[in-house]
Design an enzyme around this catalytic site. Sequence first.
Site, mmCIF file in Angstrom:
data_model
loop_
_atom_site.group_PDB
_atom_site.id
_atom_site.type_symbol
_atom_site.label_atom_id
_atom_site.label_comp_id
_atom_site.label_asym_id
_atom_site.label_seq_id
_atom_site.Cartn_x
_atom_site.Cartn_y
_atom_site.Cartn_z
ATOM 1 N N TYR A 144 0.867 -1.189 0.000
ATOM 2 C CA TYR A 144 0.000 0.000 0.000
ATOM 3 C C TYR A 144 0.892 1.222 0.000
ATOM 4 O O TYR A 144 1.817 1.321 0.809
ATOM 5 C CB TYR A 144 -0.886 -0.020 1.257
ATOM 6 C CG TYR A 144 -1.800 1.170 1.401
ATOM 7 C CD1 TYR A 144 -2.935 1.310 0.592
ATOM 8 C CD2 TYR A 144 -1.544 2.162 2.342
ATOM 9 C CE1 TYR A 144 -3.780 2.391 0.736
ATOM 10 C CE2 TYR A 144 -2.392 3.243 2.496
ATOM 11 C CZ TYR A 144 -3.510 3.356 1.692
ATOM 12 O OH TYR A 144 -4.350 4.438 1.832
ATOM 13 N N ASP A 239 9.371 2.671 -0.662
ATOM 14 C CA ASP A 239 8.406 3.394 0.161
ATOM 15 C C ASP A 239 8.751 3.068 1.617
ATOM 16 O O ASP A 239 8.421 1.998 2.115
ATOM 17 C CB ASP A 239 6.997 2.928 -0.205
ATOM 18 C CG ASP A 239 5.930 3.597 0.651
ATOM 19 O OD1 ASP A 239 6.284 4.239 1.665
ATOM 20 O OD2 ASP A 239 4.741 3.470 0.311
ATOM 21 N N LYS A 267 4.872 10.031 7.982
ATOM 22 C CA LYS A 267 4.572 10.503 9.341
ATOM 23 C C LYS A 267 5.746 10.451 10.326
ATOM 24 O O LYS A 267 5.818 11.274 11.245
ATOM 25 C CB LYS A 267 3.401 9.704 9.889
ATOM 26 C CG LYS A 267 3.483 8.197 9.572
ATOM 27 C CD LYS A 267 2.095 7.592 9.351
ATOM 28 C CE LYS A 267 2.210 6.277 8.601
ATOM 29 N NZ LYS A 267 0.987 5.883 7.943
HETATM 30 N N1 HOZ Z 1 -3.732 2.830 6.163
HETATM 31 C C1 HOZ Z 1 -3.173 3.215 7.407
HETATM 32 C C2 HOZ Z 1 -2.215 2.227 7.930
HETATM 33 N N2 HOZ Z 1 -1.632 1.354 7.026
HETATM 34 C C3 HOZ Z 1 -4.254 3.461 8.417
HETATM 35 C C4 HOZ Z 1 -4.410 4.890 8.617
HETATM 36 C C5 HOZ Z 1 -5.505 5.260 9.619
HETATM 37 O O1 HOZ Z 1 -6.562 4.650 9.594
HETATM 38 O O2 HOZ Z 1 -5.286 6.196 10.352
#
Ligand code: HOZ
Length: 429
Positions: A144, A239, A267
């Site tokens: 992802y 990534d 982040k």
């Molecule tokens: N897709 C995010 C972790 N792989 C989750 C982000 C969230 O729901 O804050």
Amino acid sequence: MTIDNSKQLFERANKFIPGGVNSPVRAFKAVGGDPIFIKSAKGAYLFDEDKNQYIELINSWGPMILGHAHPEIEEAIKGSLSASFSFGAPTRKEVEMAELIASMMPSIEKVRMVNSGTEATMSAVRLARGFTGRDKIIKFEGCYHGHGDSFLIAAGSGVATMGSPDSPGVTQGVANDTLTAPFNDLEKTQELVANNKNQIAAIILEPVVGNMGCVLPNEGFLAGLRKLCDDNGIILIFDEVMTGFRLAKGGAQEVFNIKPDLTTLGKIIGGGMPVGAYGGRADIMDFVSPSGPVYQAGTLSGNPIAMTAGLTMLRYLNEHPEVYTELDRITKKLCAGFANNLKELDLNYTINRIGSMCSLFFTDVKVTNFEEAKTSDTALFGRYFKGMLENGVYLAPSQYETLFISTAITDTIADEIIAANKKVLKSLI
Ligand code: HOZ
């Protein structure tokens, strides 16, 4: 344990927010039940709107490496507030941040700050296309890279959790330019490259996957991709939104000793504030506007508060390499505790771990790609999640996510987690 206030908030949220949440996984759809609304967090603990306390094992999906509201980061943010919150103009801190990132992750010669991991991956792929003059990219099933159109093909994380790995709204044209291969399948990737000669701009991957649960690269996979890219003029993009500065000072690329052409960060470099970045070889990065023709911009890019938080955390990590040894030790202890419990109870399991990232899959299959991750008993995972929550441990609410351990987890807390794990697993059989 009551969660009445969370329930009420969720009802209100559902009236004005799609699905009641601002990011799908947190709706708990994969595990059942209503989401918990978080009020605050400190160190190793989360506190919800009903005054329940949970041991925190997600840490905002990675960035809270030092635990929540770390005093040094908190002080730095407070100190920065009176200088105002956004300028849309260059600052000293952006320069310091770029210098620090380049020194900690040497494949990055130049770096551009953006506001999220999604922005970073979208921009890196546009840059790779602009630089090579080619359209297609290769990504891996279950990886992802945020919600950019090019990546919502066979995607992991929330899209896998919600059962829509190919999102509606992505045009056929975009989808045609994204080719996919199973993670760890070098042969299939080589075939895709051979069948699309001189058309592939980039191969993008999470060098350690965090978005189908934690999945590690097989011996030789990353090196094979590096060679494939070199031989075919393809840009290799790592990534490292989840792994950068978490697995080591220099991220997964340091651990596996492979130098990508471009890296995307997220982040973590904001210490939890909304930040992203992409960087890499200077000749490629110089293609970005205003030094080059590939356009990318943002008023909030390099935001001073986010830079302050990120710089403080990265400096701390840079000056305290022992953090990584400790994270490795405590996460190893946790996983060994889980494994003992599972063995005692004769349950099928696979635990994947590297440093402070780990996942428990309820399957006896070795998990090295998305198909294997999907053999996990997700219904059992849902019950396990619920049990752990009721016993005061906050796990990622989906089988297809990773746990991220912080330095705030002490031996005593780890023992509590292992005991909760045992109690909950027992209740499931
Ligand atoms: N897709 C995010 C972790 N792989 C989750 C982000 C969230 O729901 O804050």
